[in-house]
Design an enzyme around this catalytic site. Structure first.
Site, PDB file in Angstrom:
ATOM      1  N   CYS A 175     -37.623  18.803 -30.273  1.00 54.29           N
ATOM      2  CA  CYS A 175     -37.736  20.088 -30.966  1.00 54.29           C
ATOM      3  C   CYS A 175     -38.907  20.057 -31.934  1.00 54.29           C
ATOM      4  O   CYS A 175     -39.102  19.062 -32.628  1.00 54.29           O
ATOM      5  CB  CYS A 175     -36.449  20.310 -31.735  1.00 54.29           C
ATOM      6  SG  CYS A 175     -36.578  21.594 -32.942  1.00 54.29           S
TER       7      CYS A 175
HETATM    8  N1  LIG Z   1     -31.366  24.406 -31.055  1.00 53.67           N
HETATM    9  C1  LIG Z   1     -32.613  24.643 -31.389  1.00 53.67           C
HETATM   10  O1  LIG Z   1     -33.088  24.253 -32.457  1.00 53.67           O
HETATM   11  C2  LIG Z   1     -33.492  25.423 -30.497  1.00 53.67           C
HETATM   12  C3  LIG Z   1     -33.202  25.530 -29.181  1.00 53.67           C
HETATM   13  N2  LIG Z   1     -34.051  26.157 -28.336  1.00 53.67           N
HETATM   14  C4  LIG Z   1     -33.673  26.257 -26.928  1.00 53.67           C
HETATM   15  O2  LIG Z   1     -34.735  26.773 -26.178  1.00 53.67           O
HETATM   16  C5  LIG Z   1     -34.261  27.654 -25.171  1.00 53.67           C
HETATM   17  C6  LIG Z   1     -34.959  28.967 -25.284  1.00 53.67           C
HETATM   18  O3  LIG Z   1     -34.463  29.664 -26.424  1.00 53.67           O
HETATM   19  P1  LIG Z   1     -34.816  31.193 -26.697  1.00 53.67           P
HETATM   20  O4  LIG Z   1     -36.290  31.313 -26.882  1.00 53.67           O
HETATM   21  O5  LIG Z   1     -33.950  31.707 -27.793  1.00 53.67           O
HETATM   22  O6  LIG Z   1     -34.332  31.867 -25.345  1.00 53.67           O
HETATM   23  P2  LIG Z   1     -34.959  33.021 -24.508  1.00 53.67           P
HETATM   24  O7  LIG Z   1     -36.333  32.674 -24.135  1.00 53.67           O
HETATM   25  O8  LIG Z   1     -33.985  33.338 -23.433  1.00 53.67           O
HETATM   26  O9  LIG Z   1     -34.999  34.206 -25.563  1.00 53.67           O
HETATM   27  C7  LIG Z   1     -33.833  34.881 -25.887  1.00 53.67           C
HETATM   28  C8  LIG Z   1     -34.147  36.240 -26.466  1.00 53.67           C
HETATM   29  O10 LIG Z   1     -34.155  36.144 -27.873  1.00 53.67           O
HETATM   30  C9  LIG Z   1     -35.453  36.476 -28.374  1.00 53.67           C
HETATM   31  N3  LIG Z   1     -35.748  35.508 -29.400  1.00 53.67           N
HETATM   32  C10 LIG Z   1     -36.070  34.210 -29.263  1.00 53.67           C
HETATM   33  N4  LIG Z   1     -36.223  33.637 -30.453  1.00 53.67           N
HETATM   34  C11 LIG Z   1     -35.982  34.601 -31.351  1.00 53.67           C
HETATM   35  C12 LIG Z   1     -35.988  34.653 -32.753  1.00 53.67           C
HETATM   36  N5  LIG Z   1     -36.324  33.576 -33.464  1.00 53.67           N
HETATM   37  N6  LIG Z   1     -35.703  35.823 -33.356  1.00 53.67           N
HETATM   38  C13 LIG Z   1     -35.386  36.904 -32.647  1.00 53.67           C
HETATM   39  N7  LIG Z   1     -35.359  36.933 -31.315  1.00 53.67           N
HETATM   40  C14 LIG Z   1     -35.664  35.802 -30.688  1.00 53.67           C
HETATM   41  C15 LIG Z   1     -36.389  36.417 -27.189  1.00 53.67           C
HETATM   42  O11 LIG Z   1     -37.462  37.337 -27.281  1.00 53.67           O
HETATM   43  P3  LIG Z   1     -38.968  36.847 -27.600  1.00 53.67           P
HETATM   44  O12 LIG Z   1     -39.197  35.575 -26.826  1.00 53.67           O
HETATM   45  O13 LIG Z   1     -39.787  37.976 -27.136  1.00 53.67           O
HETATM   46  O14 LIG Z   1     -39.001  36.650 -29.069  1.00 53.67           O
HETATM   47  C16 LIG Z   1     -35.491  36.815 -26.050  1.00 53.67           C
HETATM   48  O15 LIG Z   1     -35.353  38.196 -25.941  1.00 53.67           O
HETATM   49  C17 LIG Z   1     -32.758  27.702 -25.331  1.00 53.67           C
HETATM   50  O16 LIG Z   1     -32.163  26.825 -24.423  1.00 53.67           O
HETATM   51  C18 LIG Z   1     -32.519  27.231 -26.751  1.00 53.67           C
HETATM   52  O17 LIG Z   1     -31.280  26.568 -26.896  1.00 53.67           O
HETATM   53  C19 LIG Z   1     -35.208  26.718 -28.769  1.00 53.67           C
HETATM   54  C20 LIG Z   1     -35.581  26.626 -30.069  1.00 53.67           C
HETATM   55  C21 LIG Z   1     -34.706  26.028 -31.065  1.00 53.67           C
HETATM   56  N1  LIG Z   2     -36.212  23.476 -31.235  1.00 48.17           N
HETATM   57  C1  LIG Z   2     -35.902  23.125 -29.983  1.00 48.17           C
HETATM   58  N2  LIG Z   2     -34.693  22.589 -29.762  1.00 48.17           N
HETATM   59  C2  LIG Z   2     -34.395  22.304 -28.510  1.00 48.17           C
HETATM   60  C3  LIG Z   2     -35.285  22.509 -27.452  1.00 48.17           C
HETATM   61  N3  LIG Z   2     -34.692  22.140 -26.319  1.00 48.17           N
HETATM   62  C4  LIG Z   2     -33.458  21.724 -26.666  1.00 48.17           C
HETATM   63  N4  LIG Z   2     -33.288  21.812 -27.985  1.00 48.17           N
HETATM   64  C5  LIG Z   2     -32.130  21.423 -28.775  1.00 48.17           C
HETATM   65  O1  LIG Z   2     -32.097  20.003 -28.899  1.00 48.17           O
HETATM   66  C6  LIG Z   2     -30.766  19.536 -28.605  1.00 48.17           C
HETATM   67  C7  LIG Z   2     -30.762  18.078 -28.173  1.00 48.17           C
HETATM   68  O2  LIG Z   2     -31.158  17.283 -29.260  1.00 48.17           O
HETATM   69  P1  LIG Z   2     -31.257  15.684 -29.205  1.00 48.17           P
HETATM   70  O3  LIG Z   2     -31.676  15.303 -30.578  1.00 48.17           O
HETATM   71  O4  LIG Z   2     -29.901  15.168 -28.875  1.00 48.17           O
HETATM   72  O5  LIG Z   2     -32.260  15.306 -28.186  1.00 48.17           O
HETATM   73  C8  LIG Z   2     -30.313  20.514 -27.541  1.00 48.17           C
HETATM   74  O6  LIG Z   2     -28.937  20.514 -27.332  1.00 48.17           O
HETATM   75  C9  LIG Z   2     -30.841  21.831 -28.094  1.00 48.17           C
HETATM   76  O7  LIG Z   2     -30.005  22.398 -29.042  1.00 48.17           O
HETATM   77  C10 LIG Z   2     -36.570  23.030 -27.742  1.00 48.17           C
HETATM   78  O8  LIG Z   2     -37.419  23.222 -26.869  1.00 48.17           O
HETATM   79  N5  LIG Z   2     -36.815  23.328 -29.021  1.00 48.17           N
END
Ligand SMILES: NC(=O)C1=CN([C@@H]2O[C@H](COP(=O)(O)OP(=O)(O)OC[C@H]3O[C@@H](n4cnc5c(N)ncnc54)[C@H](OP(=O)(O)O)[C@@H]3O)[C@@H](O)[C@H]2O)C=CC1
Ligand SMILES: Nc1nc2c(ncn2[C@@H]2O[C@H](COP(=O)(O)O)[C@@H](O)[C@H]2O)c(=O)[nH]1
Length: 327
Positions: A175
């Protein structure tokens, strides 16, 4: 929030053992009406889980959540799991087509036992509306919603109908959210878990930042019912993705779900790729995790997982990046 800390800052304090062998300690957990061997679930990411691993985990009494990055395969996946007499546990996003997908599985009477709403910023109307949509069409599915990092978010998603919430924004190994946006629970994930779990009335999944098996016990101590893990599950024989050989050593790729490798484009990238040294079989890691957790339970002075929730702890130091680097 004061008094923040992360996994590496905490040591749990041992209590007198009540068992003669660690094998007497029971690591099982009940979650969503099912009992699983471990309070652990591999991350729903494309380099961590595929259909074959999901079948192996379900057949052997472990919890799994299938990822959502091959959406066209999800219906067949649910059908296949049901045909085998196994539970189905899938992920969805929040975009328009996901609403029709939920309606389609309802129309085909394919209610999966677990549905995880998997987006980066789960404290949003988009997630609240999706929870309500799933509950309307698939009332028997157990809904996990995330990801969040505050008690307000936990309460709001629970009130919208979520059966469990998933806590962790930015602590993941691949991440870069914390670096690219300045936001999240990276560096204080364990304290954020405690903060959220105190507000929760339903189970909480701790997601991200687990670097050692001892971190599983620490997550349980600070309020998690289930712990989602990516990097520790990457690099196994069974792990999806290519194996690379360098200087006689084998590696497997592990990339973020918001990385350019998952998205196929460099837009709103919040994840990176790394190579993980080959670790042998997933089965062996799960056995080692179980043994280590049994040992944790014995140090907690009990026989069941719950005993870990009541142990004392000390804060031993402070660090922001939990050993992670950008590249
Ligand atoms: N656990 C973590 O820390 C994180 C996990 N991830 C993982 O990455 C993958 C992609 O995530 P994600 O981009 O949300 O999924 P998607 O690409 O499916 O986006 C989901 C929707 O939410 C919108 N969106 C995304 N981020 C935000 C935000 N910060 N505020 C408002 N709207 C938002 C997107 O629009 P638009 O793209 O146009 O903004 C889209 O419409 C997932 O599997 C997620 O779990 C990603 C980042 C952090
Ligand atoms: N900010 C982001 N978080 C992500 C992304 N892909 C997955 N994840 C999150 O990380 C955990 C796994 O964490 P780990 O420390 O055990 O390796 C996963 O479950 C998601 O919540 C990403 O691209 N960006």
């Amino acid at each position: 929030m004061d008094n923040v800390f992360d996994y590496e800052d905490i040591q749990l304090i041992p209590a007198k053992s009540v068992v003669n062998s660690r094998s007497e300690c029971d690591t099982t957990v009940t979650f969503g009406g099912h009992t699983f061997k471990l309070p652990v679930v591999p991350a729903n990411m494309q380099t961590i889980i595929d259909e074959k691993i999901a079948i192996f985990l379900a057949e052997n009494g472990y919890f799994y959540i299938m990822h959502r990055f091959q959406p066209e395969k999800r219906i067949d996946f649910i059908k296949d799991m049901k045909r085998r007499g196994l539970y189905a546990s899938i992920s969805v996003g929040v975009k328009e087509q996901e609403y029709s997908f939920v309606e389609q599985i309802a129309a085909e009477q394919l209610s999966p036992e677990f549905i995880t709403i998997d987006i980066a910023h789960g404290h949003s109307n988009a997630v609240i509306e999706m929870i309500q949509h799933i509950k309307k069409h698939l009332p028997n599915s157990f809904v996990i919603a995330g990801n969040v990092g505050t008690p307000e978010a936990v309460r709001e998603l629970e009130n919208a109908g979520a059966d469990a919430t998933k806590v962790g924004i930015g602590p993941g190994k691949v991440c870069i959210t914390k670096i690219k946006t300045g936001f999240g629970t990276g560096g204080w994930q364990l304290a954020a878990l405690r903060w959220c779990a105190k507000a929760a009335t339903k189970p909480v999944i701790a997601d991200g930042g687990i670097r050692t098996h001892g971190d599983i016990a620490k997550s349980i101590r600070f309020g998690a019912t289930m712990v989602m893990i990516g990097s520790l599950f990457a690099g196994h024989e069974e792990s999806p993705g290519e194996t690379y050989e360098q200087d006689g050593k084998c590696f497997k790729e592990y990339f973020g779900s918001a990385s350019e490798f998952q998205k196929g484009e460099r837009r709103n990238v919040e994840g990176k790729k790394m190579y993980v040294e080959h670790k042998g079989s997933l089965k062996d890691t799960l056995i080692e995790m179980e043994q280590d957790l049994q040992s944790s339970i014995s140090y907690a002075g009990g026989k069941k997982l719950d005993s870990i929730r009541h142990v004392d702890y000390v804060i031993v130091k402070s660090s922001i990046f939990n050993g992670d680097r950008v590249y």
